[in-house]
Design a protein around this motif. Structure first.
Motif, PDB file in Angstrom:
ATOM      1  N   VAL A   1       0.858  -1.180   0.000  1.00 10.20           N
ATOM      2  CA  VAL A   1       0.000   0.000   0.000  1.00 10.20           C
ATOM      3  C   VAL A   1       0.891   1.225   0.000  1.00 10.20           C
ATOM      4  O   VAL A   1       1.816   1.342   0.815  1.00 10.20           O
ATOM      5  CB  VAL A   1      -0.928   0.008   1.218  1.00 10.20           C
ATOM      6  N   ILE A   2       0.616   2.138  -0.895  1.00 10.87           N
ATOM      7  CA  ILE A   2       1.445   3.333  -1.038  1.00 10.87           C
ATOM      8  C   ILE A   2       0.609   4.569  -0.728  1.00 10.87           C
ATOM      9  O   ILE A   2      -0.455   4.758  -1.312  1.00 10.87           O
ATOM     10  CB  ILE A   2       2.014   3.429  -2.460  1.00 10.87           C
ATOM     11  N   SER A   3       1.102   5.367   0.171  1.00 11.96           N
ATOM     12  CA  SER A   3       0.462   6.635   0.509  1.00 11.96           C
ATOM     13  C   SER A   3       1.264   7.755  -0.118  1.00 11.96           C
ATOM     14  O   SER A   3       2.466   7.878   0.142  1.00 11.96           O
ATOM     15  CB  SER A   3       0.395   6.813   2.033  1.00 11.96           C
ATOM     16  N   GLN A   4       0.602   8.551  -0.911  1.00  7.84           N
ATOM     17  CA  GLN A   4       1.271   9.659  -1.593  1.00  7.84           C
ATOM     18  C   GLN A   4       0.557  10.949  -1.215  1.00  7.84           C
ATOM     19  O   GLN A   4      -0.662  11.025  -1.244  1.00  7.84           O
ATOM     20  CB  GLN A   4       1.214   9.451  -3.111  1.00  7.84           C
ATOM     21  N   LYS A   5       1.357  11.951  -0.876  1.00  7.38           N
ATOM     22  CA  LYS A   5       0.742  13.224  -0.554  1.00  7.38           C
ATOM     23  C   LYS A   5       1.643  14.385  -0.925  1.00  7.38           C
ATOM     24  O   LYS A   5       2.874  14.222  -0.972  1.00  7.38           O
ATOM     25  CB  LYS A   5       0.389  13.291   0.940  1.00  7.38           C
TER      26      LYS A   5
ATOM     27  N   ALA B   1       4.011  -3.546 -10.268  1.00  7.44           N
ATOM     28  CA  ALA B   1       4.229  -2.290  -9.563  1.00  7.44           C
ATOM     29  C   ALA B   1       2.952  -1.868  -8.856  1.00  7.44           C
ATOM     30  O   ALA B   1       1.845  -2.124  -9.327  1.00  7.44           O
ATOM     31  CB  ALA B   1       4.655  -1.210 -10.553  1.00  7.44           C
ATOM     32  N   PHE B   2       3.130  -1.244  -7.707  1.00  9.79           N
ATOM     33  CA  PHE B   2       2.015  -0.687  -6.956  1.00  9.79           C
ATOM     34  C   PHE B   2       2.143   0.821  -6.997  1.00  9.79           C
ATOM     35  O   PHE B   2       3.250   1.360  -6.994  1.00  9.79           O
ATOM     36  CB  PHE B   2       2.044  -1.209  -5.520  1.00  9.79           C
ATOM     37  N   PHE B   3       1.019   1.492  -7.017  1.00  7.48           N
ATOM     38  CA  PHE B   3       1.033   2.929  -7.230  1.00  7.48           C
ATOM     39  C   PHE B   3       0.383   3.682  -6.091  1.00  7.48           C
ATOM     40  O   PHE B   3      -0.582   3.208  -5.476  1.00  7.48           O
ATOM     41  CB  PHE B   3       0.298   3.269  -8.531  1.00  7.48           C
ATOM     42  N   GLY B   4       0.903   4.887  -5.874  1.00  4.83           N
ATOM     43  CA  GLY B   4       0.204   5.839  -5.040  1.00  4.83           C
ATOM     44  C   GLY B   4      -0.965   6.421  -5.808  1.00  4.83           C
ATOM     45  O   GLY B   4      -1.151   6.144  -6.999  1.00  4.83           O
ATOM     46  N   GLN B   5      -1.738   7.235  -5.123  1.00  2.00           N
ATOM     47  CA  GLN B   5      -2.945   7.770  -5.748  1.00  2.00           C
ATOM     48  C   GLN B   5      -2.661   8.977  -6.622  1.00  2.00           C
ATOM     49  O   GLN B   5      -3.558   9.529  -7.243  1.00  2.00           O
ATOM     50  CB  GLN B   5      -4.005   8.109  -4.687  1.00  2.00           C
ATOM     51  N   GLY B   6      -1.404   9.382  -6.682  1.00  2.00           N
ATOM     52  CA  GLY B   6      -1.034  10.467  -7.577  1.00  2.00           C
ATOM     53  C   GLY B   6      -1.205  11.842  -6.952  1.00  2.00           C
ATOM     54  O   GLY B   6      -1.992  12.039  -6.012  1.00  2.00           O
ATOM     55  N   THR B   7      -0.450  12.785  -7.467  1.00  3.45           N
ATOM     56  CA  THR B   7      -0.525  14.191  -7.054  1.00  3.45           C
ATOM     57  C   THR B   7      -0.835  15.024  -8.278  1.00  3.45           C
ATOM     58  O   THR B   7      -0.078  15.003  -9.251  1.00  3.45           O
ATOM     59  CB  THR B   7       0.806  14.664  -6.441  1.00  3.45           C
ATOM     60  N   ARG B   8      -1.955  15.718  -8.230  1.00  2.00           N
ATOM     61  CA  ARG B   8      -2.307  16.614  -9.338  1.00  2.00           C
ATOM     62  C   ARG B   8      -1.741  17.991  -9.032  1.00  2.00           C
ATOM     63  O   ARG B   8      -2.181  18.657  -8.092  1.00  2.00           O
ATOM     64  CB  ARG B   8      -3.808  16.680  -9.544  1.00  2.00           C
TER      65      ARG B   8
END
Lengths: 113, 113
Positions: B3-7, B102-109
């Motif tokens: 699980v990847i947390s992206q912020k 690959a597992f991804f974070g939810q992205g940064t717009r």
């Protein structure tokens, strides 16, 4: 670098019907991995299915299956009984022990109710 | 899986400023990557974040513009420096173990005004 080609920028399917998304790739490796990822408007990349090149049997995950043709370097995704929630961008991806993940240009799938 | 947390998930920034995006994985991973994605388009690899050493950048991306840190096996940051409107995009973090998906974070717009 290895290339991944998705020749269908957009596809449309009627709800409950079947659709096939195409993907071809170019590689000189014999051992590699292929993936289909789904990206809904939330932007989260979600793994749909993976296929190891050394496996002859096509991978299947519920309504999702692939047609892996190693000699032809083709890796298509079949979605059966399409649902509204299947609407998303779909990316075909390739990686090997020697290469980072490479993505195709993507196919935008629309599901019509 | 991982699980990847992206912020942050999104930000609006003034041109000339810098933004640092964080990526935290819930388990140790071998590889971490940073991608850029224009809306409706595929993912472009910016760099591979190497633990304990300098990141490996793809052609067209330089360390001065996109400095990357990876202090341990579960955390990485990407800084977008001296931003211009052309840097407006979605930035994605991903992680994997060798020869897996690959597992991804939810992205940064990111929007630069």
């Amino acid at each position: 670098a290895q290339t991944v080609t998705q020749s269908q920028p957009e596809m449309s399917v009627q709800e409950a019907e079947t659709v096939t998304l195409s993907c071809t790739y170019d590689t000189s490796e014999s051992d590699y991995y292929l993936f289909w990822y789904k990206q809904p408007p939330s932007r989260q990349m979600i793994l749909v299915i993976r296929q190891e090149a050394y496996k002859q049997q096509n991978a299947t995950e519920n309504r999702f299956s692939v047609n892996f043709q190693k000699a032809a370097k083709s890796f298509s995704l079949k979605i059966s009984d399409s649902q509204l929630g299947d609407a998303a961008m779909y990316f075909c991806a390739y990686r090997s022990a020697l290469d980072d993940m490479r993505f195709g240009a993507g196919t935008r799938l629309t599901v019509k109710p | 899986s991982a699980v990847i947390s992206q912020k942050p998930s999104r930000d609006i920034c003034q041109r000339g400023t810098s933004l640092t995006i964080q990526c935290q994985v819930d388990s140790q991973v071998t590889m971490m990557f940073w991608y850029r994605q224009q809306p409706g388009q595929s993912l472009t690899l910016i760099a591979t974040a190497n633990q304990g050493s300098e990141a490996t950048y793809e052609s067209g991306f330089v360390i001065d513009k996109f400095p990357i840190s990876r202090p341990n096996l579960t955390f990485s940051t990407l800084t977008v420096s001296n931003m211009s409107p052309e840097d407006s995009s979605i930035y994605l973090c991903s992680a994997d173990r060798v020869e897996t998906e690959a597992f991804f974070g939810q992205g940064t717009r990111l929007t630069v005004v």
